[in-house]
Enzyme design. Structure first.
Site, PDB file in Angstrom:
ATOM      1  N   SER B  70       3.014   3.382  -3.315  1.00  0.00           N
ATOM      2  CA  SER B  70       1.744   2.962  -2.743  1.00  0.00           C
ATOM      3  C   SER B  70       0.639   3.309  -3.733  1.00  0.00           C
ATOM      4  O   SER B  70      -0.188   4.186  -3.508  1.00  0.00           O
ATOM      5  CB  SER B  70       1.510   3.680  -1.408  1.00  0.00           C
ATOM      6  OG  SER B  70       0.286   3.259  -0.864  1.00  0.00           O
ATOM      7  N   GLY B  72      -1.689   1.264  -4.816  1.00  0.00           N
ATOM      8  CA  GLY B  72      -2.962   0.721  -4.340  1.00  0.00           C
ATOM      9  C   GLY B  72      -3.748  -0.016  -5.412  1.00  0.00           C
ATOM     10  O   GLY B  72      -4.984  -0.013  -5.404  1.00  0.00           O
ATOM     11  N   LEU B  73      -3.019  -0.625  -6.354  1.00  0.00           N
ATOM     12  CA  LEU B  73      -3.641  -1.484  -7.377  1.00  0.00           C
ATOM     13  C   LEU B  73      -4.677  -0.780  -8.251  1.00  0.00           C
ATOM     14  O   LEU B  73      -5.657  -1.390  -8.687  1.00  0.00           O
ATOM     15  CB  LEU B  73      -4.282  -2.737  -6.734  1.00  0.00           C
ATOM     16  CG  LEU B  73      -3.362  -3.639  -5.919  1.00  0.00           C
ATOM     17  CD1 LEU B  73      -4.146  -4.856  -5.400  1.00  0.00           C
ATOM     18  CD2 LEU B  73      -2.164  -4.125  -6.728  1.00  0.00           C
ATOM     19  N   CYS B 130       0.667  -7.725  -2.207  1.00  0.00           N
ATOM     20  CA  CYS B 130       0.670  -6.272  -2.353  1.00  0.00           C
ATOM     21  C   CYS B 130       0.709  -5.626  -0.968  1.00  0.00           C
ATOM     22  O   CYS B 130      -0.170  -5.878  -0.150  1.00  0.00           O
ATOM     23  CB  CYS B 130      -0.566  -5.789  -3.097  1.00  0.00           C
ATOM     24  SG  CYS B 130      -0.647  -3.986  -3.134  1.00  0.00           S
ATOM     25  N   THR B 199       7.511  -6.063  -3.026  1.00  0.00           N
ATOM     26  CA  THR B 199       8.259  -4.995  -2.344  1.00  0.00           C
ATOM     27  C   THR B 199       8.241  -5.156  -0.824  1.00  0.00           C
ATOM     28  O   THR B 199       7.412  -5.867  -0.258  1.00  0.00           O
ATOM     29  CB  THR B 199       7.640  -3.631  -2.695  1.00  0.00           C
ATOM     30  OG1 THR B 199       6.245  -3.688  -2.400  1.00  0.00           O
ATOM     31  CG2 THR B 199       7.842  -3.307  -4.154  1.00  0.00           C
ATOM     32  N   THR B 268      11.405  -1.668 -11.319  1.00  0.00           N
ATOM     33  CA  THR B 268      11.725  -0.249 -11.189  1.00  0.00           C
ATOM     34  C   THR B 268      12.678   0.269 -12.269  1.00  0.00           C
ATOM     35  O   THR B 268      12.559   1.412 -12.701  1.00  0.00           O
ATOM     36  CB  THR B 268      12.329  -0.008  -9.786  1.00  0.00           C
ATOM     37  OG1 THR B 268      11.410  -0.528  -8.827  1.00  0.00           O
ATOM     38  CG2 THR B 268      12.542   1.462  -9.518  1.00  0.00           C
TER      39      THR B 268
END
Lengths: 262, 306
Positions: B70, B72-73, B130, B199, B268
């Site tokens: 997470s 959050g950009l 996102c 995701t 990943t």
């Protein structure tokens, strides 16, 4: 320069209880690594656990890297079961390391090293380098739960350092936390001399050290033990909030001036 | 030598490998570890018009063969991206795909217009998916994704299509009932390609810190789910698919291609093995050589035809 290398395990020994030391042969990474920097180790070729694990460098002898670690979860458990002769995929050197250079004209400070438990891991390498740079620490404060878990006392004494010990149960040295020992130690110290404290451990301990050393105009540099993703500054998973915004533990850290951390 | 090159809309890639947006940063983080110019195309971390601080900790958490994130950009915003990150990317001399996100359609259009003027950018990937950003415009506490709504997807892609001639890729979410509908909307609106999947909404409990972490799940744990999405979408749209989701090795990459992906994005796995992109390119080449397959394009969607 970050290098990915297959490093042969030369030894992997249990020190005491959950504490182990692995010695790796590294022809490349060992060369340029600095105290406080770290490596990311892939402990398995399977996907379980998935991520690499970060380890600070305990000591470097020519092409040998020593890593002191505590078995805390799946990754370190697997690492502890590795045998000499096996290879580990390691990535390093990573992070900034401890800055031990004095600014020009700066007077030598009184240097203290403070570690609780496994936090001692990077401080032996640091102590060796400080001594080489004629910045001999005044003391190393070592904390442990109990007498048998005190790590590296012998190694620091061999460097000729004054080793102060605290144990939670009072079985050796000062009874209490290493931060209490620090308070005790500083209470007798001259408040005029500049103090530099190098430490490694959880953020909670940093905050305590910061409070304790307030009257001493101390500069405190702490290596943060955080959950890391990539280790190379790409994923932004490890950031910590500082006075100048989020900083990556793996890149701008792991060593921070702890007054910068919010 | 077998031919590894593929076309994703107007983009010509010398091999099908790109990276999933995010985990590869701005490319420069990996420069010591791999020869970046060997990669087919680079996809940047998502940028926004203004700088974005990102989410507070916890940001990542490891799960069974997976990773929950997470972030959050977090990104420095368009201006700093152009000033500080783009020149490095340009120097690699491979196609550069810039991933973008915006608060609303107007901002998406503005951001695209400005990127469209930059010659060194070859493609734009719309991050419509996102899972870690709540809308700042409404009081709604739920995370709503453009890529969960076929109409909104169509509207967004269409508006952006009008202001750019660059290759336009819509990154879709698996957090939907039927991803093919969304892919069709993107295609109808003029997207050159779809990238799937982003995701999955996920949650884990950190017992040590006694906290919950919610985020997007990635890694090998989601590979079969991603593969299914690619397989289904291939049947429903004409435009190329960039397949992403848990690719860890050459075999995984081949599966995505044979299920219908023209290109593949590695995410990943870069955290686990920074050399993964190069290893997969070499692995694909060897596979073709050993099987005496002249062109990788013969493999795209080949599971469907057998």
């Amino acid at each position: 320069m970050i290098i990915q290398e297959k490093a042969k395990i030369l030894a992997n020994l249990k020190i005491i209880d959950k504490y182990y030391k692995v010695v790796l042969f590294s022809s490349q990474i060992a060369k340029g690594i600095q105290p406080g920097q770290f490596v990311m180790i892939r402990v398995t070729e399977t996907t379980e656990p998935l991520l690499r694990r970060p380890f600070s460098i305990h000591r470097v002898k020519r092409k040998k890297i020593e890593i002191l670690y505590e078995v805390v979860g799946r990754g370190t458990k697997i690492l502890s079961e590795k045998r000499p002769g096996e290879y580990l995929d390691i990535l390093g050197p990573l992070g900034n390391g401890f800055d031990i250079n004095l600014k020009s004209g700066e007077q030598k400070p009184k240097i203290l090293l403070v570690a609780g438990g496994i936090g001692v891991a990077p401080l032996l390498f640091l102590a060796e380098q400080l001594i080489i740079h004629t910045l001999r620490p005044s003391a190393i404060l070592l904390g442990a739960k109990t007498k048998r878990q005190i790590l590296c006392e012998k190694e620091f004494k061999e460097l000729g350092l004054d080793v102060k010990i605290s144990t939670d149960d009072g079985s050796k040295g000062f009874k209490g936390k290493v931060t209490d020992l620090l308070r005790d130690f500083l209470s007798t110290a001259n408040t005029q001399q500049r103090v530099t404290i190098y430490t490694c451990g959880p953020r909670k301990m940093f905050r305590e050290i910061s409070l304790i050393s307030k009257e001493h105009k101390a500069s405190i540099f702490g290596s943060l033990g955080e959950y890391l993703g990539c280790g190379v500054g790409a994923c932004l998973g490890c950031v910590v909030k500082t006075k100048r915004g989020f900083k990556r533990v793996c890149k701008e850290g792991p060593v921070f001036d702890i007054d910068e951390i919010v | 030598m077998p031919n590894l090159s593929v076309n994703v809309g107007k983009l010509r890639l010398k091999n099908p490998l790109t990276v999933a947006s995010g985990v590869f940063g701005w490319g420069e983080e990996f420069k010591d570890l791999i020869d970046l110019k060997k990669i087919g195309a680079i996809t940047t971390k998502t940028i926004t018009l203004k700088p974005k601080e990102g989410n507070p900790q916890p940001r990542i958490f490891e799960t069974a063969s997976g990773l929950l994130n997470s972030i959050g950009l977090e990104n420095p915003g368009l201006d700093i991206f152009v000033k500080e990150k783009l020149s490095f990317l340009k120097e690699i001399r491979i196609p550069v795909i810039v991933s973008i996100w915006a608060n609303d359609l107007e901002e998406f259009v503005e951001l695209t217009k400005r990127l469209n003027r930059i010659r060194d950018i070859d493609g734009i990937e719309l991050n419509l998916s996102c899972p870690n950003i709540k809308s700042s415009k409404t009081k709604d506490q739920r995370v709503r994704l453009i890529a969960q709504d076929p109409k909104a997807t169509k509207r967004t892609v269409k508006a952006i299509r009008r202001v750019t001639s660059k290759a336009l890729i819509a990154k879709l979410s698996p957090n939907v009932t039927d991803i093919t509908e969304l892919a069709e909307s993107a295609e109808d609106a003029g997207a050159d390609a779809v990238s799937l999947i982003n995701t999955f909404f996920g949650l884990a409990m950190d017992w040590e810190k006694q906290t919950l972490i919610t985020g997007g799940l990635s890694g090998p744990a989601i590979k079969p789910l991603a593969l299914r999405a690619v397989y289904e979408v291939y049947k429903s749209v004409e435009i190329p698919i960039i397949g992403t989701g848990g690719i860890m090795n050459t075999t995984d990459a081949l599966e995505f291609i044979m299920c219908g992906a023209t290109a593949i994005g590695i995410g990943t796995a870069n955290l686990v093995n920074p050399k993964i992109t190069i290893e997969v390119i070499d692995g694909l080449r060897n596979y073709l050589k050993n099987r005496k397959i002249a062109d990788i394009k013969e493999l795209i969607g080949s599971f469907h035809h057998s």
